[in-house]
Design a protein around this motif. Sequence first.
Motif: not given
Length: 95
Positions: A30-56
């Motif tokens: 239901f949502a697509a995320i494209h990492f823009n390459g401007e942040m470190m991968e670890a920070k991008q993955m952390a952001n993705l985890r927060v998005m995925a945890a939003a309902p909880e």
Amino acid sequence: MNVSHIPGPWAPYPQATADHYVLLKDHNWFAAIHFNGEMMEAKQMANLRVMAAAPELMDALIAIVKITDGSQPIDYPGALMVARSAIAKATGATQ
């Protein structure tokens, strides 16, 4: 409280290229995320985890608000368990 978001759980899923992910609910994206390459991968993955945890995270906040405003019987251990679980999902930590 009325919520209109897609209920959880949501799960991040990698696509064919390393910089593309989708969020899934019951194997449907239901949502697509494209990492823009401007942040470190670890920070991008952390952001993705927060998005995925939003309902909880939302469920945990609703439970805490209901307890504090008196509209739900006091179940601090239950509310804390929901909150800790959501935080662990958002941070990638184990409980």
